[in-house]
Every structure is written in C-alpha cells, then in structure tokens.
Scaffold this active site. Structure first.
Site, PDB file in Angstrom:
ATOM      1  N   GLU A   1       0.819  -1.213   0.000  1.00 15.14           N
ATOM      2  CA  GLU A   1       0.000   0.000   0.000  1.00 15.14           C
ATOM      3  C   GLU A   1       0.852   1.262   0.000  1.00 15.14           C
ATOM      4  OE1 GLU A   1      -3.264  -0.073   2.729  1.00 15.14           O
ATOM      5  OE2 GLU A   1      -3.813  -2.104   2.170  1.00 15.14           O
TER       6      GLU A   1
ATOM      7  N   LYS B   1     -15.729  -1.976   3.238  1.00 12.79           N
ATOM      8  CA  LYS B   1     -15.051  -2.273   1.972  1.00 12.79           C
ATOM      9  C   LYS B   1     -16.088  -2.854   1.016  1.00 12.79           C
ATOM     10  CE  LYS B   1     -10.489  -3.626   3.849  1.00 12.79           C
ATOM     11  NZ  LYS B   1      -9.740  -4.810   4.359  1.00 12.79           N
TER      12      LYS B   1
HETATM   13  P1  PGA Z   1      -6.431  -6.016   2.463  1.00 12.30           P
HETATM   14  O1  PGA Z   1      -5.847  -5.022   3.531  1.00 12.30           O
HETATM   15  O2  PGA Z   1      -6.990  -5.238   1.342  1.00 12.30           O
HETATM   16  O3  PGA Z   1      -5.247  -6.868   2.050  1.00 12.30           O
HETATM   17  O4  PGA Z   1      -7.486  -6.835   3.167  1.00 12.30           O
HETATM   18  C1  PGA Z   1      -6.482  -3.838   3.907  1.00 12.30           C
HETATM   19  C2  PGA Z   1      -6.930  -3.845   5.351  1.00 12.30           C
HETATM   20  O5  PGA Z   1      -6.803  -4.860   6.046  1.00 12.30           O
HETATM   21  O6  PGA Z   1      -7.456  -2.858   5.843  1.00 12.30           O
HETATM   22 ZN    ZN Z   2      -7.728  -4.341   8.017  1.00 11.19          ZN
END
Ligand code: PGA
Ligand code: ZN
Length: 444
Positions: free
Chosen positions: A212, A352
């Site tokens: 990220e 998400k």
């Molecule tokens: P991921 O990580 O997209 O690999 O799940 C992001 C998070 O855990 O916030």
């Molecule tokens: Zn997370």
C-alpha cells in the site's frame, strides 16, 4: 423508470492492479448516453466471510487470472442486466445476488459483481449529469445536509501480508485530526511521510515500500515501528496529543494459530491473555486513536472485553477516545454487524464494498453501523487501481473517515487527489471531519 436510464450495453475486460495482478473492469452504457466504468480491487489479508473473487483455476498469472470473471460480465451478467433501470441500484444488485446464488459470491465472482455494481452507479450518475458523490447523496435523502470531507487514515509503515512479514502488524497509520481542512491534512501527512523517510535513512533502515505504499523498514520490533512513527510525527513538528493520532491495523487473524499470536519479526509467541495485555499496553503507552482487528476474526469476546476497557477509560486512560475498528471481524456484512452489536465487540465499521459484493450491501452495512451509533470508515484494498469510487462513496453517503493506504503510488494518490479536487469544488459547502475520531470534543 426514469427515462433513458435503461442499460443498453455492459462489457467487461481484464485490466491490471497495483500488484500487477489481473482484475475485472466493467463498463456500462445507458440509453441516454450515461456511461460508467469501474474496476474491482483485491485484498491480500482477506476475512473468511467476505465475498470471494473468481480466479481462473490454472497456472497463468500465478493463479490470479480473471478470464472467467470477465466472461461472466460479458455473458450472464450482461444478459441479466440489459434493459434494466440503472437508477434502481437496489434492484440491479439484487439481480446480481440472485444470479450468483451462493453465499460467498464464488459462482459469478465477487470481482465481477462489485465492478459491475459500481459501474452501474457511475453510469446512472453520468446519465443524471452529476458527479457520483452528488448522485449518491441525492438518492439517500435521509442523510444530514452537511457535506463532510473525511478524516484520512494514512499508512506510513506497512507490514503483515503486505510486506512479506517484515513487520508483523499490517498498517502503522496517522490521522491528522487537528488539521483544519482536508488539504491541510494531506500537507501534514506529506511532512510526516518525509520525516519518517529521513529517520530511516539516518539509521540505514529504509527498504522499499509495501503493497500500500508505506515504507517497509527493517525494525527490531513492532514497538520500535510505533515509536518511530511517533518520532516522525514529532520531527515533522506536530503534537501527538492534539494534532495527529496513530492508528494501527493489527490484522490479527494473520498472526493467529492454535498456538496463539506469533510476532515473527520478534520470534515472540503469546497466548490469548498475553496478547490481550499487549494490545492494552500499547493503547496505554502510545497516542493511538484507532485500533483495527486486534484479535482473530471470530474472537468477538476479546474484542468486547477490550472495548469495555476502552469505554470505561479507566485502564486505557483515554476516556473513550479510541476507535475499535472491525474489518475481518465484520467483513462489511450486516449479519456480523448485528452480532458485534449484540456483544458490543467494536465501535467502528471498516466498510469495503468488495467485501460485501455489491454497493447496496455495502450501504446496508454502513446504515447498520450508523444505527448502532458507530463511526464508519470507507476503505480501499491492498490491491488497487486508479478507480476512485470509494472517495465518492465517502462524500455521498457521509462516511466520515477514508483509508486508502500510504502517501505514495498513484493508485493511492488518485484517491487523495480526487478528494482534494472535490474539496476545492465544494468550497464552503463542505467541512473537514476534524477532531479525534472519537471523543472529538477533547481536541483543542
Ligand atoms: P487487504 O488489507 O486489502 O489486504 O485486506 C487492507 C486492510 O486490512 O485494511
Ligand atoms: Zn484491516
């Protein structure tokens, strides 16, 4: 049906994400000329209850191929949605859910579904001649009138599944809650990111960037990383008590096995009780304003125990000012949100959209969290693209925090820059969600 909003064409194609892996892009064209496009993101530290991507079962692209998912967009999905009203997002998403027919979205693919669901919203907004955030806002009339620019959570150091375990915790983030505008929050972040880089250079610890975009340093311990983060904030000239807080995504499921929690970088194995104490000690010792997934995803009991301690403020010494954020715990799923509410396991939802599978389900999760009186954060995934839909969700739905990763790499900066543009256009019509995310009134 609102005139002209029927879907004329849907097409899918394979594009590539920030890890160089294939992903699904969907384009939607309406009869009135409205056009929308969206790309599915992808997680690495995924919760077990989230919608799954459909990946081709072969050797190509390390097993990450999406040819079948793309074929589903061009085939079954397109056949099902053609002629339907793009304005009716709920109906579109229900058709996708019915078409898939599975609990985990594995048949037509969570990736095919979310790319299509979001592309439909973009097309409807375009057909309505509105930016996506405004289109979403118009449709959700029960929201308050105030337009809120979210408080950003920005990764400075990355670890866990995003950095091959160099550091155990997944995200070491900052929240510039004392800034007076979103742009100023970005400027503060830039200074902190720079300061962190200079500290690591001085110690010879800089080592590339994680998935990220955060630095991927060689630290002796996770505590050293937290302490370096504090030093970076201070070196950049900010107060960790009044201006910039720390947020940690522990992503604890990744560290957990039957033996307990294992910190690989420190070769430390802790049982459940020792781990609980460690989490609590960190909350006491450092200026932490948010902690995400501190325990394995099905341990609602210890989440609740920690929240109870935070809530009393007695042991944490923080007087209810810490967000306990559910990511893998909740997987943007209204059922998990209900369970978490029942036992009081957290006070903040990480939303998400691709965990849910469709925009409508992500919205349902957001509304559920708000009904519980929780805070909400909209979040990108570790595998991202130039797609900025979540920025518009944040503004349109009124999600008061935004987490998209670090302050480098264009798939991350695309989101921050889009929010800056929106702030610029909105002027005095929008306000920055300043103040500590919980216990806002404590901030001066
Ligand atoms: P991921 O990580 O997209 O690999 O799940 C992001 C998070 O855990 O916030
Ligand atoms: Zn997370």
């Amino acid at each position: 049906m609102k005139n002209g909003f029927s879907i004329k064409k849907i097409s899918g194609r394979r594009v590539w994400d920030s890890r160089g892996r294939p992903t699904v892009e969907t384009e939607v064209l309406l009869n009135n000329g409205g056009f929308g496009r969206s790309i599915a993101p992808a997680g690495a530290s995924t919760g077990s209850g989230e919608a799954v991507d459909l990946r081709d079962n072969n050797q190509a692209c390390g097993g990450y191929g999406v040819n079948n998912a793309v074929a589903n967009v061009n085939g079954e999905i397109s056949e099902t949605l053609l002629g339907l009203n793009a304005f009716d997002q709920k109906h579109i998403d229900q058709c996708l859910i019915n078409l898939d027919g599975t609990e985990n979205r594995g048949r037509i693919g969570g990736n095919a579904m979310i790319a299509t669901s979001m592309a439909v919203a973009h097309a409807a907004a375009d057909g309505d001649k509105k930016p996506l955030w405004n289109y979403l806002r118009d449709k959700e009339t029960h929201l308050s009138k105030k337009i809120v620019l979210p408080l950003p959570e920005i990764q400075i150091f990355g670890g866990g599944a995003h950095a091959e375990g160099h550091l155990d915790l997944q995200d070491f983030m900052v929240m510039p809650y004392g800034a007076s505008t979103f742009s100023e929050a970005m400027e503060w972040t830039a200074e902190i990111y720079l300061a962190a880089g200079s500290i690591m250079d001085a110690q010879g610890k800089r080592f590339g960037v994680a998935d990220e975009g955060g630095y991927w340093p060689v630290f002796k311990s996770n505590e050293e990383a937290i302490e370096t983060l504090v030093k970076s904030i201070e070196l950049a000239g900010f107060s960790t008590e009044k201006q910039v807080g720390i947020s940690l995504d522990i992503a604890a499921t990744q560290l957990f096995s039957n033996e307990g929690y294992f910190l690989k970088s420190e070769k430390r194995l802790l049982n459940n009780d020792q781990w609980f104490d460690l989490m609590l000690n960190w909350l006491k010792a450092y200026p932490i304003v948010a902690i995400e997934d501190p325990f394995v995803e099905d341990d609602f009991t210890r989440h609740a125990k920690l929240l109870a301690v935070i809530n009393t403020g007695v042991e944490s010494g923080k007087n209810n000012s810490i967000e306990l954020v559910g990511d893998d715990l909740l997987v943007t799923n209204i059922k998990n949100i209900a369970v978490a509410k029942e036992v009081n396991a957290c006070n903040t939802l990480l939303c998400k959209p691709n965990q849910a599978g469709t925009l409508t389900e992500a919205r349902l999760a957001f509304e559920g969290a708000k009904e519980n009186g929780w805070n909400t954060i909209v979040s990108a995934r570790s595998g991202e693209t130039e797609d900025v839909t979540i920025v518009h969700l944040s503004l349109g739905w009124g999600i008061e925090q935004l987490k998209v990763g670090s302050f480098s790499r264009s798939e991350r900066m695309a989101k921050w820059n889009e929010m800056i543009r929106l702030e610029d256009r909105l002027g005095s019509d929008a306000v920055y969600a300043g103040g500590k995310p919980l216990g806002r009134n404590e901030t001066s």
